[in-house]
Design an enzyme around this catalytic site. Sequence first.
Site, mmCIF file in Angstrom:
data_model
loop_
_atom_site.group_PDB
_atom_site.id
_atom_site.type_symbol
_atom_site.label_atom_id
_atom_site.label_comp_id
_atom_site.label_asym_id
_atom_site.label_seq_id
_atom_site.Cartn_x
_atom_site.Cartn_y
_atom_site.Cartn_z
ATOM 1 N N ASP A 1 0.568 -1.461 0.251
ATOM 2 C CA ASP A 1 0.190 0.368 0.230
ATOM 3 C C ASP A 1 1.079 0.976 -0.014
ATOM 4 O OD1 ASP A 1 -2.506 2.115 0.535
ATOM 5 O OD2 ASP A 1 -2.817 -0.351 0.565
ATOM 6 N N HIS B 1 -4.078 5.967 2.535
ATOM 7 C CA HIS B 1 -4.637 5.056 2.580
ATOM 8 C C HIS B 1 -4.172 3.571 3.104
ATOM 9 C CE1 HIS B 1 -5.766 1.568 -0.398
ATOM 10 N NE2 HIS B 1 -6.596 2.395 -1.213
ATOM 11 N N SER C 1 -11.374 -0.560 -1.108
ATOM 12 C CA SER C 1 -10.024 -0.925 -1.139
ATOM 13 C C SER C 1 -10.062 -0.837 0.193
ATOM 14 C CB SER C 1 -9.482 0.594 -0.689
ATOM 15 O OG SER C 1 -8.607 0.727 -2.101
#
Length: 720
Positions: A106, A177, A494
């Site tokens: 990520d 994220h 996600s």
Amino acid sequence: MANYIALCFCFLAILFPFTMSKSETYIIHMDLSAMPKAFSSHHSCASLTPSELQVIKKSQGYLSSTKDMTVKIDTTHTSQFLGLNSNSGAWPKSDYGRDVIIGLVDTGVWPESKSYNDNGMTDVPSRWKGECESGTQFNSSLCNKKLIGARYFNKGLIASNPNITIEMNSARDTEGHGTHTSTTAAGSRVESASYFGYAPGAATGMAPKAHVAMYKALWDEGSMLSDILAAIDQAIEDGVDVISLSLGIDGRQLYDDPIAIAAFAAMEKGIFVSTSAGNEGPDNESLHNGTPWVLTMAAGTVDREFLGSVTLGNGVSVTGLSLYPGNSSSSDSSIVFLNSCLDDKELNKNAYKIAVCYDANGSISDQLYNIRNSNVSGGVFITNTTDLEFYLQSEFPVIFLNFQDGDKVLKYIKSSHSPKARLEFQVTHLGAKPAPKVASYSSRGPSGSCPSILKPDLMAPGALILASWPQKLAVAKINSRELFSYFNIISGTSMSCPHAAGVAALLKGVHPKWSPAAIRSAMMTTADSLDNTQGPIRDIGRDNNAATPLDMGAGHINPNKALDPGLIYDATPEDYVNLLCGLDFTSKQIKSITRSSSYSCSKPSLDLNYPSFIGYFNFNSSKSDPKRIQEFNRTVTNLGDGQSTYTAKLTPMGKYTVSVAPDKLVFKEKYEKQSYKLRIEGPLLVDNYLVYGSLSWVETSGKYVVKSSIVATTIRVEPL
């Protein structure tokens, strides 16, 4: 023995200065025996001109090559919504995922987040081979018993742009994220979490005692496939138990999809891989990661609503959806009805008033744009649109009302000589119904890379998910002023992907010897197909009609039921190779995936032992049409103790005739296997392009119901 080089070595990386051909970065798959000693690392890049690539293709041991490319990122009450609790089920039985290691590829981590605190964590498992790499603003001492690994990969990014400057050359997260996904999967418990007062309470990941290892391969400056592959390869070597991949690439055959190839290596090592389906819904055939050996996750809503209220001058108050992070009104303001709010002159004439907009024709996006770019003090939108998720987090004070509540506002404005109102925010409502629903953006099947396997597999929470966020990264703006928070609310597959990874960690903690296929089977056959009103799960992207297996897979993930599924559909690496052979891949293409020539194609078959079924039929058929009758062979393994009997239960599928033989399975002992055949006979003339149902194996006492989705469709999957 062959080997997959995640970001391969290059023995022609030094290019001659007089060459006129443009060099590009490639991922080369070669036999390990052919790899030069000088390039023993898996993390080098091959920058090659077309002519140099041709030379490599003629080299001994060459298998295949893929041009490096960019990758898509697919962007807390959810544990309670999934039934996780301290009294029974997956949490106490797994000790909250104790000693399981979840690796995520990520954007990195923000190690100072309280969600990485290691209070109550066990020591780092002795089998762990990973590291906490130092880099820009990141010291190895920032890792602990929770965050046990942090590495970063950008050689592919640098090779694609040699003049690039990496501002944060470390595992530190500058996008948010990775911090969000990793704490969703395995964040430690944090009290008093919220997003500016929304979603208040204790935040916790799905597996709060699992260890986290971050592999940063997604950068502000760009994300390259080769760096992601290097990261996955390293995670496998380091010894993770679960890999979470909230990313993907579109339109690739399995042998040309390095993520699928790397995931095959993980599967062979017994590592469970959870992936996101993508955010390209609601159209069919829009998903990526339709790989047979990974879990492919759709995204859904939870039973939580974020609200604001409109209090009218007559004392009447109505509530609507809002995630405005600013303060509530301190006093009443004038409120005015401006019809569709598409007239700029009318908006300008009513500056500093609350504008009420009526959405009669689906123009909510245009209305919101106009309101944001005017001088009104706030907006109240009256709409029957239910797909409002991405409008809620506004930098401007707005509230969305349904027609019924909106009518109260309109009647008040019409009857008052000087209508006033006050907007208030930061209200959270739990127990909203119906929930879950499939999010409109969640990508749909069938899978273009392997149509014979029904994808996606499952649905998990992905809409408006609260999790940790880098404290120095703004989450919103109000009047050009940046707002910061320790937690953020974002949406996407996600977010559903790490939910499933965390649940897989819980199952791995209780059943450490289960294969990745067994874990996936347990999740799928115990999934919920009904919402909290006991009606069929709905699909926001299809006008709230009932969701199909192409939208949500088997249904909504249920961790506690998955702990004890009764029967499982298992699969070995050889089974997947038989599938690849059934897809008519060449031996070279298969070897690109398996990295070994020890497999054979003696048993080619598209009929993988999967816990779901999909058959493709013609609109018009003759009785002799070979596609009119389709048969599927399955083998289930008994996980219950002692003797047990299961009886088949089929739901009707319109004009399709579905049968099972035998329709009763009798097991004498644990781990015994029994096989059956499912047969679908299509009509001569199909009147519905998509028909679905289910097969449930019901144990005599009713303790176990092992459910599999069945899809019959006339969709023509376009070849990749």
